[in-house]
Design a protein around this motif. Structure first.
Motif, PDB file in Angstrom:
ATOM      1  N   PRO A 128      -8.589   6.300   0.730  1.00 28.15           N
ATOM      2  CA  PRO A 128      -9.312   7.079  -0.283  1.00 28.15           C
ATOM      3  C   PRO A 128      -8.519   8.235  -0.859  1.00 28.15           C
ATOM      4  N   TRP A 162      -6.393   6.321  -3.928  1.00 25.38           N
ATOM      5  CA  TRP A 162      -6.965   5.746  -5.154  1.00 25.38           C
ATOM      6  C   TRP A 162      -7.998   6.644  -5.820  1.00 25.38           C
ATOM      7  N   THR A 163      -8.713   7.475  -5.032  1.00 23.76           N
ATOM      8  CA  THR A 163      -9.742   8.324  -5.634  1.00 23.76           C
ATOM      9  C   THR A 163      -9.154   9.458  -6.465  1.00 23.76           C
ATOM     10  N   TRP A 215      -6.565  -4.257  -2.337  1.00 27.27           N
ATOM     11  CA  TRP A 215      -7.642  -3.294  -2.118  1.00 27.27           C
ATOM     12  C   TRP A 215      -7.494  -2.787  -0.687  1.00 27.27           C
ATOM     13  N   ASP A 216      -8.548  -2.295  -0.070  1.00 25.57           N
ATOM     14  CA  ASP A 216      -8.460  -1.641   1.242  1.00 25.57           C
ATOM     15  C   ASP A 216      -7.497  -0.455   1.188  1.00 25.57           C
ATOM     16  N   HIS A 273     -14.064  -1.006  -2.973  1.00 26.54           N
ATOM     17  CA  HIS A 273     -14.030   0.034  -1.952  1.00 26.54           C
ATOM     18  C   HIS A 273     -15.401   0.617  -1.629  1.00 26.54           C
ATOM     19  N   ASP A 307       0.849  -1.188   0.000  1.00 26.58           N
ATOM     20  CA  ASP A 307       0.000   0.000   0.000  1.00 26.58           C
ATOM     21  C   ASP A 307       0.888   1.243   0.000  1.00 26.58           C
TER      22      ASP A 307
END
Length: 241
Positions: A94, A97-98, A90-91, A187, A80
């Motif tokens: 925000p 990734w946004t 994933w996880d 997400h 990450d």
């Protein structure tokens, strides 16, 4: 045709099985599955927590499941970029990734630095998509670009298949069926342990079908059985109503 995805029960990830709570969830799920009529076939991930979950339902209906390797959890690890966590892809935070427009794109997410950081991710995603398409083709649904061509010799089928698997790989399969990036699915949607997700093929034109979600993450069997919804995979408190 209908596809029913079921996530495994509350997990004991260390031993790849279910917790005591997960067993109670699976037992309640089995009572629900036992009421379903005309299930064509059951399928299952090879991992222990999915196999254990399925076993209660299969015993209740006197059936066996077909196991496919590609239905296992999509556990191809990444680092990450915000937290340094080495784990499932994933996880993500925000604020990371946004801010990447490609994450929302059905093709673009595959070109991002994060998802190319593990060279197993994209081949594994393709394996899942190809596995699902191969399965659907055996029921007369052949992938054509972004929808499915149906067997001209028959109308809308009554086939219903049930797949016991995992949160991550379910989102990967949904992304393929719905033609969207898996990242917002991973997400933006929580599939609680033993939750039920139902898709059906809409066949509004001859020989053309599109799968559409009817129910996503339903846990009626837990609520009616007075078993709390598990938080496994969720970063807030589930609504228990």
């Amino acid at each position: 045709m209908k596809i029913i995805f079921i996530r495994h029960g509350d997990p004991d990830y260390v031993n790849d099985t279910l917790t005591e709570k997960g067993i109670r969830e699976a037992e309640l799920l089995a009572k629900r599955v036992a009421k379903w009529e005309n299930i064509t076939q059951f399928y299952c991930s090879p991992l222990g927590r999915a196999q254990k979950t399925a076993s209660y339902s299969l015993q209740a209906v006197g059936r066996d499941a077909v196991t496919y390797e590609w239905m296992k959890e999509f556990a191809y690890f990444i680092d990450d970029p915000v937290t340094g966590r080495h784990g499932v892809p994933w996880d993500l935070m925000p604020r990371y990734w946004t801010e990447i427009p490609e994450m929302y794109d059905r093709e673009g997410w595959q070109s991002t630095e994060l998802y190319r950081s593990n060279d197993m991710i994209l081949p594994a995603y393709n394996e899942v998509c190809e596995g699902l398409d191969g399965l659907l083709s055996s029921y007369g649904y052949t992938r054509h670009h972004n929808y499915y061509v149906t067997d001209s010799s028959k109308k809308e089928t009554e086939d219903t298949i049930v797949i016991f698997c995992h949160l991550g790989v379910t989102c990967m399969m949904l992304s393929h069926l719905l033609g969207i990036s898996p990242v917002p699915l991973l997400h933006g949607f929580f599939l609680a342990p033993t939750s039920v997700t139902v898709l059906a093929s809409e066949e509004r034109m001859d020989n053309a079908a599109m799968f559409r979600v009817q129910v996503m993450g339903d846990v009626t069997h837990l609520l009616t059985g007075k078993e709390p919804i598990s938080q496994a995979g969720y970063f807030t408190t589930p609504f228990q109503g």
